[in-house]
Design an enzyme around this catalytic site. Structure first.
Site, PDB file in Angstrom:
ATOM      1  N   LYS A 170       0.895  -1.174   0.000  1.00  0.00           N
ATOM      2  CA  LYS A 170       0.000   0.000   0.000  1.00  0.00           C
ATOM      3  C   LYS A 170       0.928   1.218   0.000  1.00  0.00           C
ATOM      4  O   LYS A 170       1.489   1.587   1.027  1.00  0.00           O
ATOM      5  CB  LYS A 170      -0.885  -0.024   1.251  1.00  0.00           C
ATOM      6  CG  LYS A 170      -2.200   0.730   1.143  1.00  0.00           C
ATOM      7  CD  LYS A 170      -2.108   2.180   0.764  1.00  0.00           C
ATOM      8  CE  LYS A 170      -1.703   3.075   1.916  1.00  0.00           C
ATOM      9  NZ  LYS A 170      -1.508   4.497   1.466  1.00  0.00           N
ATOM     10  N   GLU A 245       9.910   1.857  10.464  1.00  0.00           N
ATOM     11  CA  GLU A 245      10.943   2.848  10.144  1.00  0.00           C
ATOM     12  C   GLU A 245      10.264   4.203  10.273  1.00  0.00           C
ATOM     13  O   GLU A 245       9.437   4.556   9.438  1.00  0.00           O
ATOM     14  CB  GLU A 245      11.460   2.649   8.713  1.00  0.00           C
ATOM     15  CG  GLU A 245      12.138   1.325   8.465  1.00  0.00           C
ATOM     16  CD  GLU A 245      13.493   1.224   9.143  1.00  0.00           C
ATOM     17  OE1 GLU A 245      14.047   2.252   9.560  1.00  0.00           O
ATOM     18  OE2 GLU A 245      13.991   0.094   9.270  1.00  0.00           O
ATOM     19  N   CYS A 279      14.066  11.413   6.139  1.00  0.00           N
ATOM     20  CA  CYS A 279      13.911  11.104   7.560  1.00  0.00           C
ATOM     21  C   CYS A 279      15.260  11.119   8.288  1.00  0.00           C
ATOM     22  O   CYS A 279      15.327  11.434   9.460  1.00  0.00           O
ATOM     23  CB  CYS A 279      13.224   9.767   7.740  1.00  0.00           C
ATOM     24  SG  CYS A 279      13.909   8.522   6.667  1.00  0.00           S
ATOM     25  N   GLU A 369      10.271  16.679  14.318  1.00  0.00           N
ATOM     26  CA  GLU A 369      10.669  16.484  12.920  1.00  0.00           C
ATOM     27  C   GLU A 369       9.878  17.446  12.039  1.00  0.00           C
ATOM     28  O   GLU A 369       8.655  17.452  12.065  1.00  0.00           O
ATOM     29  CB  GLU A 369      10.373  15.047  12.520  1.00  0.00           C
ATOM     30  CG  GLU A 369      10.833  14.753  11.121  1.00  0.00           C
ATOM     31  CD  GLU A 369      10.588  13.312  10.746  1.00  0.00           C
ATOM     32  OE1 GLU A 369       9.453  12.845  10.885  1.00  0.00           O
ATOM     33  OE2 GLU A 369      11.551  12.665  10.303  1.00  0.00           O
TER      34      GLU A 369
HETATM   35  P1  NAD Z   1       2.428   8.817   7.256  1.00  0.00           P
HETATM   36  O1  NAD Z   1       2.717   8.046   8.464  1.00  0.00           O
HETATM   37  O2  NAD Z   1       1.295   9.750   7.258  1.00  0.00           O
HETATM   38  O3  NAD Z   1       2.164   7.843   6.000  1.00  0.00           O
HETATM   39  C1  NAD Z   1       3.010   6.774   5.657  1.00  0.00           C
HETATM   40  C2  NAD Z   1       2.184   5.675   5.037  1.00  0.00           C
HETATM   41  O4  NAD Z   1       1.266   5.184   6.006  1.00  0.00           O
HETATM   42  C3  NAD Z   1       1.343   6.111   3.823  1.00  0.00           C
HETATM   43  O5  NAD Z   1       1.288   5.067   2.889  1.00  0.00           O
HETATM   44  C4  NAD Z   1      -0.015   6.321   4.448  1.00  0.00           C
HETATM   45  O6  NAD Z   1      -1.063   6.177   3.526  1.00  0.00           O
HETATM   46  C5  NAD Z   1      -0.058   5.224   5.480  1.00  0.00           C
HETATM   47  N1  NAD Z   1      -0.986   5.453   6.593  1.00  0.00           N
HETATM   48  C6  NAD Z   1      -1.428   6.649   7.094  1.00  0.00           C
HETATM   49  N2  NAD Z   1      -2.286   6.427   8.106  1.00  0.00           N
HETATM   50  C7  NAD Z   1      -2.385   5.089   8.266  1.00  0.00           C
HETATM   51  C8  NAD Z   1      -3.114   4.248   9.157  1.00  0.00           C
HETATM   52  N3  NAD Z   1      -3.926   4.747  10.095  1.00  0.00           N
HETATM   53  N4  NAD Z   1      -2.961   2.904   9.036  1.00  0.00           N
HETATM   54  C9  NAD Z   1      -2.140   2.375   8.101  1.00  0.00           C
HETATM   55  N5  NAD Z   1      -1.451   3.118   7.225  1.00  0.00           N
HETATM   56  C10 NAD Z   1      -1.562   4.462   7.299  1.00  0.00           C
HETATM   57  O7  NAD Z   1       3.782   9.519   6.910  1.00  0.00           O
HETATM   58  P2  NAD Z   1       4.111  10.457   5.684  1.00  0.00           P
HETATM   59  O8  NAD Z   1       3.626  11.814   5.980  1.00  0.00           O
HETATM   60  O9  NAD Z   1       3.663   9.818   4.429  1.00  0.00           O
HETATM   61  O10 NAD Z   1       5.713  10.392   5.702  1.00  0.00           O
HETATM   62  C11 NAD Z   1       6.496  11.234   6.437  1.00  0.00           C
HETATM   63  C12 NAD Z   1       7.009  10.555   7.688  1.00  0.00           C
HETATM   64  O11 NAD Z   1       7.658   9.327   7.387  1.00  0.00           O
HETATM   65  C13 NAD Z   1       8.044  11.362   8.401  1.00  0.00           C
HETATM   66  O12 NAD Z   1       7.772  11.366   9.768  1.00  0.00           O
HETATM   67  C14 NAD Z   1       9.342  10.637   8.120  1.00  0.00           C
HETATM   68  O13 NAD Z   1      10.377  10.797   9.018  1.00  0.00           O
HETATM   69  C15 NAD Z   1       8.910   9.250   8.055  1.00  0.00           C
HETATM   70  N6  NAD Z   1       9.843   8.480   7.245  1.00  0.00           N
HETATM   71  C16 NAD Z   1      10.675   7.599   7.886  1.00  0.00           C
HETATM   72  C17 NAD Z   1      11.593   6.871   7.153  1.00  0.00           C
HETATM   73  C18 NAD Z   1      12.518   5.874   7.791  1.00  0.00           C
HETATM   74  O14 NAD Z   1      13.081   5.047   7.099  1.00  0.00           O
HETATM   75  N7  NAD Z   1      12.697   5.885   9.072  1.00  0.00           N
HETATM   76  C19 NAD Z   1      11.653   7.039   5.781  1.00  0.00           C
HETATM   77  C20 NAD Z   1      10.802   7.949   5.181  1.00  0.00           C
HETATM   78  C21 NAD Z   1       9.877   8.651   5.935  1.00  0.00           C
END
Ligand code: NAD
Length: 462
Positions: A170, A245, A279, A369
């Site tokens: 997803k 992650e 990130c 962040e």
């Molecule tokens: P997000 O958590 O909103 O979304 C990430 C994914 O989760 C998307 O596919 C989203 O559709 C899905 N999602 C959202 N709500 C959900 C739920 N209730 N249940 C299941 N899935 C759900 O994050 P974002 O805004 O897309 O990404 C930014 C964040 O990701 C930042 O905090 C960043 O640091 C983190 N990030 C971490 C890494 C790492 O490797 N540690 C890498 C990239 C991004």
């Protein structure tokens, strides 16, 4: 832009169960470039069933054959690299040169590393009178963010396939087009039907359905700490494996013996690349008192150069969020030395490359962040002070240490509570384990450590 109006399930593009769609917007000009289906619980269920049905045969496929399929997948990504770069640029807004170098280059390197690892990994080992078999965990639910859209997908799917797991992906709602391209590449590479499945959709609908599905054995999630916590709780309640992650707030520690200009310039470039949406970005620069003013001047000058080159952030909400943090920094008393909250262009979700000086550890911009092109420069008195500031957040994903002598930098790096540290500008290594200490996550991605996340052990005693 070309988009599929269905889901990739069991080796074919199938109509979505519901009529809803998600508009994909180019953040550089705010135009809608495509629509993809918004998956429902039914789509997720169909995809998980396909993955489960395909699991026994894929798990029993010899590792050399799994390696061959991953190698073929890598080759398709190489053959379609221009299309991939253009797609990432259109849906994420990243400058085309950066898309080629990083958004395409990194996943190709990672896919290649897993083609090699699948062929050479010891899936069986001897421990005294036992033989330990490393077996695939089962069906993986992979949920990915938009910031490095293809890299995040490959960093989960390639090791899962190498291990013998099957996958339902997803992807993030902002960047589904490159995920559809990836599904086409999997198909072209001859990966058997059902081994990889794609459901596009909203996080709280399709993502949540996947994370909670009883047919999923392991949830691998990359994204925000808030959602990660929720997914961890759901997985824990179901006694299901989970890899998270999450966010970061990494420190770039410049020790007094370092080449200051180099450390500052590389540090600014690290934060500004991908418009600060990394990130592991070193968003806190720690400089000794005696060099502080010089470092601030160098950083302001370096940031100004990014004004024209930087891409937009991913969407309007993210732009507002980042601007809110910049305003908060000003309100809490940090000193703006480059950029600021005003949007630099009328069209597109752009944020000015921003540098704050006089940032104190307790300020919001030093703790949370931001996920935008915003650097905080902080002052330390001695090494103990630098270490306390560097380790003083809830995160521990990455970081950097600079010193005249590598041994000095390494000694400091060993005391950092973080999963990865670049010494004097060390290069990205696609085989080095990547993942966080503290609230930056659970588990590791990349290389053999990333592969082992998708394996479980069975011991036979003789
Ligand atoms: P997000 O958590 O909103 O979304 C990430 C994914 O989760 C998307 O596919 C989203 O559709 C899905 N999602 C959202 N709500 C959900 C739920 N209730 N249940 C299941 N899935 C759900 O994050 P974002 O805004 O897309 O990404 C930014 C964040 O990701 C930042 O905090 C960043 O640091 C983190 N990030 C971490 C890494 C790492 O490797 N540690 C890498 C990239 C991004």
């Amino acid at each position: 832009m070309k988009a599929h109006d269905g889901m990739y399930i069991d080796g074919e593009w199938r109509p979505a169960a519901g009529p809803d769609t998600i508009a994909v917007v180019n953040p550089a000009d705010e135009q809608v470039i495509a629509h993809v289906p918004a998956g429902t619980i039914e789509d997720v269920d169909a995809a998980v069933r396909a993955a489960r049905a395909a699991f026994p045969a894929w798990a029993a496929t010899p590792p050399a054959e799994r390696a061959a399929r991953i190698g073929a997948l890598r080759d398709v990504l190489v053959a379609r690299k221009d299309e991939i770069a253009e797609t990432v640029t259109a849906e994420l807004g990243s400058p085309l040169k950066f898309s080629h170098a990083v958004h395409v280059g990194a996943p190709i390197a990672v896919a290649g590393s897993y083609a090699d690892l699948a062929a050479s990994y010891a899936f069986e080992e001897k421990v005294g009178n036992s033989t330990v078999h490393l077996e695939p965990v089962g069906v993986v639910g992979a949920i990915t963010p938009w910031n490095y859209p293809l890299h995040q997908i490959v960093a989960k799917v390639a090791p899962a396939l190498a291990a013998g797991c099957t996958v339902v992906l997803k992807p993030a709602e902002d960047t589904p087009l490159v995920a559809q391209l990836f599904a086409e590449a999997v198909h072209e590479a001859g990966v058997p039907a059902g081994v990889f499945n794609l459901v596009t959709g909203l996080g709280p609908v399709a993502g949540q359905a996947l994370a909670g599905h009883e047919g999923v054995d392991l949830v691998s999630f990359t994204g925000s700490t808030a959602v990660g916590r929720q997914i961890g709780a759901t997985a824990g309640a179901a006694v299901k494996r989970v890899a998270l992650e999450l966010g970061g707030k990494s420190a770039n520690v410049i020790l007094p013996s370092a080449d200051l200009a180099k450390a500052v310039n590389v540090g600014v470039a690290n934060v500004m690349s991908n418009s600060g949406q990394t990130c592991s970005a070193w968003t806190r620069m720690l400089v000794h008192d005696s060099q502080y003013d010089e470092a601030v001047a160098l950083a302001a000058e370096a940031a100004a150069k990014y004004g024209e080159r930087i891409g937009p952030v991913v969407n309007a909400k993210q732009q507002e969020r980042v601007r809110g943090y910049i305003e908060k920094g000003v309100t809490e008393g940090a000193r703006l030395v480059a950029g600021g909250p005003e949007a630099p262009r009328e069209q597109g979700y752009f944020v000015s490359p921003t540098v704050f000086a006089d940032v104190r550890p307790e300020m919001t911009i030093a703790q949370e962040e931001i996920f935008g092109p915003v650097l905080s420069i902080m002052r330390y008195e001695d090494e103990a002070d630098a270490l306390r500031i560097a380790n003083g957040t809830v995160y521990g994903l990455a970081g950097a240490v600079w010193a005249g002598d590598e041994t000095e930098a390494v000694a400091f790096a060993r005391r950092l509570d973080t999963g990865q540290v670049d010494i004097n500008g060390g290069r990205f290594n696609p085989r080095a384990p990547f993942g966080g200490y503290k609230q930056s996550g659970v588990g590791r991605e990349l290389g053999s450590h990333g592969l082992s996340e998708y394996l479980q052990t069975k011991s036979l005693q003789f």
